[in-house]
Design an enzyme around this catalytic site. Structure first.
Site, PDB file in Angstrom:
ATOM      1  N   ASN A  51      33.151  -5.246  25.433  1.00 15.17           N
ATOM      2  CA  ASN A  51      33.074  -6.506  25.672  1.00 15.17           C
ATOM      3  C   ASN A  51      32.689  -7.095  25.010  1.00 15.17           C
ATOM      4  O   ASN A  51      32.223  -8.635  25.384  1.00 15.17           O
ATOM      5  CB  ASN A  51      31.439  -6.058  26.439  1.00 15.17           C
ATOM      6  CG  ASN A  51      30.671  -5.976  25.489  1.00 15.17           C
ATOM      7  OD1 ASN A  51      31.067  -5.285  24.169  1.00 15.17           O
ATOM      8  ND2 ASN A  51      29.273  -5.147  26.175  1.00 15.17           N
TER       9      ASN A  51
ATOM     10  N   GLY B 291      33.144  -6.258  18.798  1.00 17.56           N
ATOM     11  CA  GLY B 291      34.194  -6.297  19.222  1.00 17.56           C
ATOM     12  C   GLY B 291      35.563  -7.575  18.828  1.00 17.56           C
ATOM     13  O   GLY B 291      34.733  -8.795  19.299  1.00 17.56           O
TER      14      GLY B 291
ATOM     15  N   VAL C 102      30.074  -0.681  28.289  1.00 18.66           N
ATOM     16  CA  VAL C 102      29.789   1.104  28.341  1.00 18.66           C
ATOM     17  C   VAL C 102      28.705   1.466  29.345  1.00 18.66           C
ATOM     18  O   VAL C 102      28.305   2.422  30.137  1.00 18.66           O
ATOM     19  CB  VAL C 102      30.562   1.455  27.261  1.00 18.66           C
ATOM     20  CG1 VAL C 102      29.137   1.010  26.321  1.00 18.66           C
ATOM     21  CG2 VAL C 102      30.343   2.516  28.064  1.00 18.66           C
TER      22      VAL C 102
ATOM     23  N   LYS D 227      32.623  14.573  31.614  1.00 24.20           N
ATOM     24  CA  LYS D 227      32.119  15.648  32.526  1.00 24.20           C
ATOM     25  C   LYS D 227      33.362  15.358  33.570  1.00 24.20           C
ATOM     26  O   LYS D 227      34.182  16.778  34.272  1.00 24.20           O
ATOM     27  CB  LYS D 227      31.499  15.475  32.763  1.00 24.20           C
ATOM     28  CG  LYS D 227      30.413  16.748  34.038  1.00 24.20           C
ATOM     29  CD  LYS D 227      28.961  16.711  33.779  1.00 24.20           C
ATOM     30  CE  LYS D 227      28.708  17.406  34.827  1.00 24.20           C
ATOM     31  NZ  LYS D 227      28.356  16.658  36.110  1.00 24.20           N
TER      32      LYS D 227
ATOM     33  N   TYR E 111      18.589   0.809  16.196  1.00 25.20           N
ATOM     34  CA  TYR E 111      20.463   2.043  15.962  1.00 25.20           C
ATOM     35  C   TYR E 111      20.053   3.303  15.183  1.00 25.20           C
ATOM     36  O   TYR E 111      20.956   4.357  16.690  1.00 25.20           O
ATOM     37  CB  TYR E 111      20.781   1.369  14.714  1.00 25.20           C
ATOM     38  CG  TYR E 111      22.770   1.534  14.083  1.00 25.20           C
ATOM     39  CD1 TYR E 111      23.145   1.076  14.781  1.00 25.20           C
ATOM     40  CD2 TYR E 111      22.934   2.889  13.428  1.00 25.20           C
ATOM     41  CE1 TYR E 111      24.688   1.964  15.115  1.00 25.20           C
ATOM     42  CE2 TYR E 111      24.018   2.901  12.927  1.00 25.20           C
ATOM     43  CZ  TYR E 111      24.966   2.377  14.025  1.00 25.20           C
ATOM     44  OH  TYR E 111      26.448   2.766  13.893  1.00 25.20           O
TER      45      TYR E 111
ATOM     46  N   TYR F  10      24.928  17.963  27.247  1.00 23.73           N
ATOM     47  CA  TYR F  10      25.824  17.980  27.693  1.00 23.73           C
ATOM     48  C   TYR F  10      27.179  18.931  27.505  1.00 23.73           C
ATOM     49  O   TYR F  10      27.203  19.838  28.400  1.00 23.73           O
ATOM     50  CB  TYR F  10      27.296  16.355  27.743  1.00 23.73           C
ATOM     51  CG  TYR F  10      26.656  15.663  28.618  1.00 23.73           C
ATOM     52  CD1 TYR F  10      25.685  15.140  29.234  1.00 23.73           C
ATOM     53  CD2 TYR F  10      27.719  15.101  29.918  1.00 23.73           C
ATOM     54  CE1 TYR F  10      24.854  14.204  30.236  1.00 23.73           C
ATOM     55  CE2 TYR F  10      26.943  15.031  31.061  1.00 23.73           C
ATOM     56  CZ  TYR F  10      25.801  14.404  31.173  1.00 23.73           C
ATOM     57  OH  TYR F  10      25.507  13.239  32.441  1.00 23.73           O
TER      58      TYR F  10
END
Ligand code: UDP
Length: 338
Positions: free
Chosen positions: A32, A36, A57, A105, A145, A159
């Site tokens: 986005n 970056g 994201v 997943k 962070y 997960y």
């Protein structure tokens, strides 16, 4: 493989895109542009194995077609950035990681989390092995962070254990190289830019704190080795073997699903780095001491026994050689920015 890289237009993400496209893989790059930059991927636009999606994201995540791997690299990563963007940093580490895991997943894709040496906080052991739990102040400005990444690791392991997802966690130590931003704020880019501009090198505190610097090409090799390391088991087997309730307590770290440190163990003080940058640039900039940021870690050095054993990886680029390439990059970047 068809690989989604979140944060793919960032410093590390864009180097990963380059390397994996070069290896014949297909890359979907998502960014986005908070930290970056379009310039980092401009040369890949139009390549048949590269596509780009401008997206946050943290929002509901959908990607058409199959995915073999999801690499979650989206996050501000320079202390200057995450201090300015505390909530976005917490969100991308927490909500963004959850969304990226959910997508992996749904696609039965392998998942790799970009974690960090910041999970060790201001470490009380040096060097830091993966088994060290860390010394983090959750409410310090840096905590946004550190805690986001600690949560991201916990979510990734959940997960893996609960859903049997094939996950990997890389703990990235200080890294430098081309494509860092001129105003990135991290020590190597700051010192090089300051030296090239004849401005004072801003050493925070007395400069006796240590860091260990890895050149970006070495880091990319280590991360890709971890991504590609074969787990040798099916989803069903993994679910059974690492089922949430069956996992034995006191299990030792060391599988490719456990966090792996990737970094260069050569440890220097910040004053050493300042002197080295002055030498390699030929600059006569003075050194100017400024206040040490709150909870700035006193020491940091990776223990890389696991990376060596598991991935047959260790850094190869000498610090001085990496710095010369980075100095060259910033010379050009500064000329173009004028
Ligand atoms: N640092 C410094 N001058 C700068 C930038 C950073 O002395 O202009 C110090 C900082 O206080 C820390 C080390 O260099 O001790 C590394 O800082 P950086 O922001 O690169 O990353 P960190 O390892 O703290 O995440």
């Amino acid at each position: 493989m068809r690989v989604l890289i979140t944060g793919g237009a960032g410093f590390l993400g864009s180097h990963l895109c380059d390397y994996l496209v070069g290896q014949g893989h297909q890359i979907v790059c998502m960014d986005n542009f908070v930290t970056g930059r379009p310039e980092n991927i401009a040369h890949l636009m139009g390549h048949e194995r590269f596509s780009f999606v401008k997206y946050n994201v943290c929002d509901y995540l959908h990607v058409d077609g199959r995915l073999d791997a999801v690499m979650h690299f989206a996050s501000p990563a320079s202390p200057r950035d995450y201090l300015e963007l505390p909530i976005a940093t917490l969100k991308v580490g927490a909500l963004g990681t959850h969304k990226a895991l959910g997508l992996a997943k749904a696609k039965d894709a392998r998942f790799l989390l970009a974690s960090t040496s910041e999970v060790y906080g201001d470490p009380l052991v040096n060097p830091q092995p993966e088994s060290y739990w860390g010394n983090v102040n959750p409410i310090s400005p840096r905590g946004v962070y550190d805690e986001a990444k600690r949560f991201a690791e916990a979510m990734t392991m959940a997960y893996h254990r609960y859903h049997g997802l094939d996950t990997r966690i890389v703990r990235i130590f200080n890294t430098f190289g081309p494509r860092m931003r001129i105003n990135d704020g991290r020590v190597v880019s700051n010192f090089i830019v300051q030296a090239l501009q004849g401005k004072p090198l801003t050493v925070y505190g007395d400069g006796s704190q240590t860091r260990s610097f890895c050149y970006v090409d070495d880091l990319v090799q280590g991360i890709v080795a971890l991504l590609m390391a074969d787990s040798g088991t099916s989803v069903a087997e993994r679910t059974e073997r690492s089922g949430f309730h069956q996992e034995p307590t006191g299990r030792k770290l060391g599988s490719m699903h456990d966090p792996v440190n990737i970094g260069n163990p050569r440890e220097l003080t910040v004053m050493d780095i300042a002197r080295l940058v002055l030498k390699l640039t030929g600059s006569s900039s003075p050194i100017q001491h400024e206040p040490l940021p709150v909870d700035d870690p006193r020491v940091r050095r990776p223990e890389i026994t696991h990376a060596k054993a598991l991935l047959n990886w260790e850094p190869k680029v000498e610090l001085e050689d990496g710095l010369r390439k980075t100095i060259e990059y910033f010379r050009n970047a500064l000329q173009q920015s004028q």
